[in-house]
Design an enzyme around this catalytic site. Structure first.
Site, PDB file in Angstrom:
ATOM      1  N   HIS A 191       0.112   2.506  -2.809  1.00 50.05           N
ATOM      2  CA  HIS A 191      -0.561   1.904  -3.967  1.00 50.05           C
ATOM      3  C   HIS A 191      -1.772   1.072  -3.557  1.00 50.05           C
ATOM      4  O   HIS A 191      -2.600   0.726  -4.407  1.00 50.05           O
ATOM      5  CB  HIS A 191       0.425   1.101  -4.832  1.00 50.05           C
ATOM      6  CG  HIS A 191       0.822  -0.249  -4.283  1.00 50.05           C
ATOM      7  ND1 HIS A 191       2.049  -0.494  -3.741  1.00 50.05           N
ATOM      8  CD2 HIS A 191       0.136  -1.423  -4.232  1.00 50.05           C
ATOM      9  CE1 HIS A 191       2.118  -1.768  -3.378  1.00 50.05           C
ATOM     10  NE2 HIS A 191       0.968  -2.347  -3.661  1.00 50.05           N
ATOM     11  N   ASP A 210       6.312   5.154  -2.219  1.00 49.18           N
ATOM     12  CA  ASP A 210       5.152   4.294  -1.972  1.00 49.18           C
ATOM     13  C   ASP A 210       4.963   4.118  -0.469  1.00 49.18           C
ATOM     14  O   ASP A 210       5.384   3.109   0.111  1.00 49.18           O
ATOM     15  CB  ASP A 210       5.367   2.948  -2.675  1.00 49.18           C
ATOM     16  CG  ASP A 210       4.109   2.104  -2.729  1.00 49.18           C
ATOM     17  OD1 ASP A 210       4.226   0.898  -3.021  1.00 49.18           O
ATOM     18  OD2 ASP A 210       3.011   2.635  -2.468  1.00 49.18           O
ATOM     19  N   SER A 246       1.540  -6.522   0.305  1.00 50.08           N
ATOM     20  CA  SER A 246       1.882  -5.100   0.227  1.00 50.08           C
ATOM     21  C   SER A 246       1.475  -4.357   1.488  1.00 50.08           C
ATOM     22  O   SER A 246       0.397  -4.594   2.041  1.00 50.08           O
ATOM     23  CB  SER A 246       1.157  -4.450  -0.948  1.00 50.08           C
ATOM     24  OG  SER A 246       1.766  -4.785  -2.157  1.00 50.08           O
TER      25      SER A 246
END
Lengths: 380, 246
Positions: B42, B91, B189
């Site tokens: 992402h 992801d 992330s």
């Protein structure tokens, strides 16, 4: 327009543009494509919306487009989803090309009933939705109120028999979310427009069948997907490739699967190198083998570096005829190629009848020299 | 990281910063080989082109890279073909650098787990990153249905379905035996969840993926891509992009 002037298509009265546009305004209504709001009593919208998003794409990945569908599940306000969509995809009047806002009373009611629910879980009402910016109904400006019969749930929800909305992802998940448990009724695959894996209760989307990824138990969704001729092998994505092209160092399957698992080291203690070529197993003749090829072998297999290399005599009395691959005379000119591309078949057996055996050891990883290692210290 | 502490220099030599243009640091990443890093898919939304990115290693302070930091361009970005943006599924991404890094005391690859490998019992695991630190309220208790919210209210926050799938690690920080109250936040992330294995070898078990916006100001649970599940795919991508580039 966001920029000072319009794209060239809008200049000069192009038929692609509405005559109401000018050189500095390319406002137009666009069809609603945001799935969340495709069941509204209107189907045209205009951006930017009332949350500051510049496009439907931006709205689709916004925090608000996740928040409101989740909040609808609490049942805090019957018309919450309708209100949310008037913010996300504001109605566009096809005549004036202007946005039609929600009425102030709709905004206030939604906020009064649902803001406190968000507070319980540590969330806040969206900042851009100050109700005073919207007109009162009955005034000079047109505004939106929900009409009788407007859908309380969005297309992303499942409507319980009781009328409550739950997220579609909670349908048939084994948990009872609806007041009347209707989200767990009729949960067979076909009722949900899914495909049932043969021999199990697992449901998968039709698009997952024969897609190269095994999803069903016993991999049945990837079985019988190819129709290859006898002299062809099936790629992972079910294309067919002639067996002579298999593991030749060049990709022929579009997913490159004809070059997967071509090289292996036997699990036995001798770690003999085996290469799969033209749908058969080959041993590698040690006659012209060198250290660089040993390095390549371990590296290609992701096993680190060679720790030992030996030439193992061929086993006598092996049933069937041993197949041999030899080092290609131009092996070192094929930089970047896999090992199987640097070997060739010849019309004769290996002169020495010795096979290559390579043992690899993984390179060091996960160490922190700056912190220091004290292996003799034991925690107490 | 919410509730953590500043790291010692060189404590996490595999942690890298994935940076783009004027934005600078966008996501964390993890060095797994001299020319390969892992991050989450992402991070690349809206910026899919490899030439927009660079990877910086050997950092402690983002604003002061120092002479020991190393920066590399990105040659290719391999997003998992099943990445689903809508539900943040699969992801994970493999990143190929445009050239090898030099292994130093401050730049080292982490170990990839074997397929199906689990952290050793009683091992210590850490999460790291340069993400938001927030303002954690010491006196904030996580609300429970018994304290006033109904079960429906918590339906907003339940990540039930994700917990059942082996592609994820759902980390309930309060469930750890020794509660060091930390949580990942925006900007973390793609960063690592690593555990120390036998012999002092640190192994990568998770990549910071997402967390619920609920309880985001306190220690809400985090969801990590389960690296163990993806090890075969990772190794396959490295092989394809190294040896099958014709």
């Amino acid at each position: 327009c966001i920029s000072a002037s319009c794209p060239s298509a809008c200049v000069g009265g192009s038929t692609a543009c509405d005559p109401r546009n000018s050189n500095s305004s390319c406002t137009r209504c666009e069809p609603i494509s945001l799935e969340l709001c495709m069941n509204l009593p209107y189907n045209l919208t205009r951006y930017p919306n009332y949350l500051g998003h510049q496009s439907q794409r931006e709205s689709s990945v916004s925090w608000e487009s996740s928040l409101f569908p989740a909040l609808v599940q609490t049942g805090c306000y019957q018309y919450l989803m309708f209100y949310a969509c008037t913010l996300l995809v504001p109605k566009c009047d096809p005549v004036s090309l202007q946005r039609v806002p929600p009425c102030r009373s709709l905004c206030r009611t939604a906020k009064e009933k649902c803001e406190s629910v968000l507070g319980i879980v540590g969330l806040q009402w969206p900042d851009d939705s100050d109700c005073s910016q919207f007109p009162e109904e009955g005034g000079n400006a047109t505004c939106l109120l929900p009409e009788p019969g407007v859908d309380e749930c969005s297309p992303s929800h499942f409507k319980c028999g009781s009328g409550r909305c739950v997220l579609a992802s909670r349908r048939c998940d084994g948990h009872l979310d609806c007041d009347d448990n209707s989200d767990e009724d009729d949960c067979g695959c076909s009722e949900r427009a899914l495909w049932e894996c043969p021999g199990s209760k697992v449901c998968i989307k039709a698009s997952m069948i024969c897609d190269g990824f095994p999803d069903c138990p016993l991999l049945v969704d990837e079985a019988n997907c190819s129709v290859c001729r006898d002299n062809e092998l099936s790629c992972n994505n079910h294309q067919c490739v002639h067996r002579t092209l298999w593991c030749d160092g060049k990709r022929h399957c579009s997913d490159s699967s004809d070059e997967w698992n071509c090289v292996s080291l036997a699990d036995r203690s001798d770690s003999v190198l085996t290469v799969f070529r033209t749908a058969a197993e080959y041993q590698v003749c040690a006659d012209e083998w060198n250290h660089e090829l040993s390095h390549l072998t371990c590296s290609q297999l992701g096993l680190g570096v060679p720790s030992s290399v030996s030439m193992v005599p061929d086993q006598p009395g092996v049933p069937g005829r041993r197949r041999w691959l030899h080092v290609h005379p131009e092996w070192n000119l094929r930089n970047g190629s896999a090992l199987q591309a640097r070997l060739e078949k010849r019309g004769h057996a290996c002169h020495s009848r010795r096979r290559v055996s390579v043992q690899c050891s993984r390179e060091e990883c996960g160490l922190r020299p700056a912190v220091g290692i004290y292996p003799h210290r034991k925690k107490r | 990281i919410l509730g953590g502490r500043v790291s010692r220099r060189g404590a996490w030599p595999w942690q890298c910063s994935l940076q783009s243009g004027q934005s600078g640091h966008v996501c964390g990443c993890v060095l797994i080989a001299r020319r390969w890093a892992l991050t989450v898919a992402h991070c690349f939304e809206g910026r899919e082109s490899a030439d927009l990115w660079r990877v910086v290693l050997g950092l402690n302070n983002l604003d002061h890279p120092g002479v020991h930091s190393q920066s590399r361009g990105v040659r290719s970005i391999i997003v998992h073909p099943r990445y689903n943006r809508a539900v943040v599924d699969y992801d994970i991404s493999v990143v190929q650098l445009d050239s090898e890094v030099e292994e130093t005391a401050l730049v080292r690859p982490v170990c990839l787990p074997q397929p199906g490998q689990l952290p050793s019992p009683d091992s210590y695991c850490y999460i790291t990153g340069w993400g938001h630190m927030g303002n954690r309220s010491e006196s904030t208790r996580l609300p429970t249905p018994a304290s006033g919210g109904s079960d429906r209210h918590f339906n907003i926050c339940s990540e039930r379905n994700m917990m059942l799938d082996r592609r994820y690690l759902l980390v309930l920080y309060s469930s750890f035996k020794h509660v060091f109250p930390v949580a990942v936040k925006y900007g973390d992330s793609g960063g690592p969840l690593v555990c120390e294995e036998v012999g002092g070898h640190w192994t990568l078990f998770g990549l910071t993926s997402w967390g619920s916006v609920c309880f985001s100001k306190v220690l809400g649970p985090g969801v990590y891509s389960n690296v163990t599940h993806f090890t075969p795919w990772i190794q396959q991508q490295i092989y394809i992009h190294t040896y099958l580039t014709d």
